[in-house]
Design a protein around this motif. Sequence first.
Motif, mmCIF file in Angstrom:
data_model
loop_
_atom_site.group_PDB
_atom_site.id
_atom_site.type_symbol
_atom_site.label_atom_id
_atom_site.label_comp_id
_atom_site.label_asym_id
_atom_site.label_seq_id
_atom_site.Cartn_x
_atom_site.Cartn_y
_atom_site.Cartn_z
ATOM 1 N N ARG A 83 79.809 17.095 65.198
ATOM 2 C CA ARG A 83 79.529 15.856 64.443
ATOM 3 C C ARG A 83 79.004 16.178 63.049
ATOM 4 N NH1 ARG A 83 82.566 12.288 65.219
ATOM 5 N NH2 ARG A 83 83.751 14.105 65.923
ATOM 6 N N PHE A 84 78.150 17.188 62.956
ATOM 7 C CA PHE A 84 77.613 17.569 61.644
ATOM 8 C C PHE A 84 78.743 17.986 60.711
ATOM 9 C CE2 PHE A 84 76.224 20.782 58.631
ATOM 10 C CZ PHE A 84 75.123 20.185 58.037
ATOM 11 N N SER A 85 79.632 18.850 61.196
ATOM 12 C CA SER A 85 80.724 19.344 60.355
ATOM 13 C C SER A 85 81.693 18.236 59.987
ATOM 14 C CB SER A 85 81.475 20.476 61.063
ATOM 15 O OG SER A 85 82.157 19.987 62.220
ATOM 16 N N ARG A 86 81.783 17.240 60.843
ATOM 17 C CA ARG A 86 82.681 16.114 60.577
ATOM 18 C C ARG A 86 82.100 15.168 59.543
ATOM 19 N NH1 ARG A 86 86.018 12.971 59.386
ATOM 20 N NH2 ARG A 86 87.223 11.522 60.661
ATOM 21 N N LEU A 87 80.792 14.924 59.613
ATOM 22 C CA LEU A 87 80.179 13.896 58.777
ATOM 23 C C LEU A 87 79.623 14.408 57.456
ATOM 24 C CD1 LEU A 87 78.123 11.691 61.278
ATOM 25 C CD2 LEU A 87 80.310 11.152 60.232
ATOM 26 N N TYR A 88 78.793 15.429 57.513
ATOM 27 C CA TYR A 88 77.913 15.709 56.372
ATOM 28 C C TYR A 88 78.573 16.375 55.163
ATOM 29 C CZ TYR A 88 73.687 13.961 58.552
ATOM 30 O OH TYR A 88 72.739 13.135 59.092
ATOM 31 N N PRO A 89 79.324 17.462 55.299
ATOM 32 C CA PRO A 89 79.867 18.074 54.074
ATOM 33 C C PRO A 89 80.729 17.112 53.268
ATOM 34 C CG PRO A 89 80.055 19.581 55.931
ATOM 35 C CD PRO A 89 79.643 18.261 56.507
ATOM 36 N N THR A 90 81.583 16.354 53.933
ATOM 37 C CA THR A 90 82.431 15.393 53.222
ATOM 38 C C THR A 90 81.601 14.282 52.611
ATOM 39 O OG1 THR A 90 84.222 15.858 54.788
ATOM 40 C CG2 THR A 90 84.428 13.857 53.458
ATOM 41 N N PHE A 91 80.592 13.823 53.347
ATOM 42 C CA PHE A 91 79.717 12.787 52.808
ATOM 43 C C PHE A 91 79.001 13.275 51.559
ATOM 44 C CE2 PHE A 91 75.300 11.296 52.558
ATOM 45 C CZ PHE A 91 75.539 9.972 52.200
ATOM 46 N N TRP A 92 78.441 14.490 51.604
ATOM 47 C CA TRP A 92 77.722 15.020 50.444
ATOM 48 C C TRP A 92 78.648 15.115 49.235
ATOM 49 C CZ3 TRP A 92 75.386 19.339 53.952
ATOM 50 C CH2 TRP A 92 74.276 18.818 54.632
ATOM 51 N N ALA A 93 79.874 15.574 49.459
ATOM 52 C CA ALA A 93 80.824 15.708 48.349
ATOM 53 C C ALA A 93 81.161 14.340 47.759
ATOM 54 C CB ALA A 93 82.101 16.401 48.836
ATOM 55 N N CYS A 94 81.457 13.369 48.617
ATOM 56 C CA CYS A 94 81.816 12.027 48.143
ATOM 57 C C CYS A 94 80.635 11.354 47.456
ATOM 58 C CB CYS A 94 82.316 11.178 49.305
ATOM 59 S SG CYS A 94 83.918 11.710 49.965
ATOM 60 N N ALA A 95 79.444 11.542 48.001
ATOM 61 C CA ALA A 95 78.250 10.942 47.392
ATOM 62 C C ALA A 95 78.003 11.531 46.010
ATOM 63 C CB ALA A 95 77.038 11.154 48.290
ATOM 64 N N LEU A 96 78.170 12.842 45.864
ATOM 65 C CA LEU A 96 77.961 13.489 44.571
ATOM 66 C C LEU A 96 78.996 13.013 43.552
ATOM 67 C CD1 LEU A 96 76.463 15.528 42.821
ATOM 68 C CD2 LEU A 96 77.983 17.321 43.737
ATOM 69 N N ILE A 97 80.254 12.945 43.968
ATOM 70 C CA ILE A 97 81.312 12.475 43.064
ATOM 71 C C ILE A 97 81.039 11.034 42.640
ATOM 72 C CG2 ILE A 97 83.770 11.933 42.875
ATOM 73 C CD1 ILE A 97 84.246 14.249 44.896
ATOM 74 N N THR A 98 80.661 10.198 43.595
ATOM 75 C CA THR A 98 80.365 8.792 43.291
ATOM 76 C C THR A 98 79.190 8.674 42.336
ATOM 77 O OG1 THR A 98 81.214 8.072 45.450
ATOM 78 C CG2 THR A 98 79.748 6.552 44.283
#
Length: 345
Positions: A83-98
Amino acid sequence: MKSINPTLRIAELDALRGIAAMAVLLFHFTSGIAKNWSFHLYDPPFGFPYGGMGVDLFFMISGFVIFMTLDRAKSAASFVVGRFSRLYPTFWACALITLVVTSRYGLPGMEVSMRDALWNIPLLPRFVRAQMIDGVYWSLEFELLFYAAMLVLHQLGAFKKLTVPVLLVWLAAAAGAHWVLTHGQPESQLYRLTGKIKAVTSLDCIHLFGVGMILYDAHRRRAWSAGHTLVLLVCGALAWWKAAFALHFPLVVCFALLLHLATTGWLPFLNARPLVFLGAISYPLYLIHQNIGLVLLNSLGVVTQSAWLRLGMTTVSMVMLAWVISVCIERPSMRWVRERLRRFT
């Protein structure tokens, strides 16, 4: 009932995720413009007022998938890592870009302080009353808390033989909390305590998660029981009671039927490549589309006044950006995290 192979990925679920993500995107770029934003971006070419209910479908799919994932998991640690690998790295990247895009080009009302931005990192900003970098993140809090509750219950053995009773108790607690928060006195201790309990136990959305859970339980047992029917009826009753508008309940029923048909092999057209593609990028598409899409919609006003062209260009751009994030960040990060943490699971 057609059976599913419990060892295989169900492509139809990915397709439904893609459909749900596109529904939410179209809602935000059409009807959501007038509903959620106080400033004028453009005049949408059409309305899509019920697209926001794509989140309800997401929650139903999560109920099915998380139950299935726990059944397959070798250990609690492997589930957490997955679940961590599914949620967090992509979320962090999208949040930073946003954050970078909205800080650079501006989006009135969505300015986020550094303190609030940092509180977005654990995916629970509202627990410390921090502003979300993008409003769509609200659903991730519900997802994360649901995962935690499911893991605890699964570790306690609650789903081996007691799935129906456990779900009925969970739904009853949700009904009780809804009654207290609807009819209780806000200044009372019971009201405040109920609000806190509701916030950490998925009571707001358990009737949606529960649909997916009970459908998975029926499929894994390859039999439908009176208990399964009872849980679905209670989920439906809660959906009717909590309905925000006239078509809310009928749409929830349609989503439940759609999920059932999709996971029992009755909707093979969902395996179409465009839908599978949308499903593959659905998570980054959901995370990245709203604020950046609104900035782009606004910026395109100097290029064209055609509402259709602005909507089309923005939608295509968001899909392509989500695809790039999926290929360059989501998939590699999932592999990297799981490989590095495999020895702990």
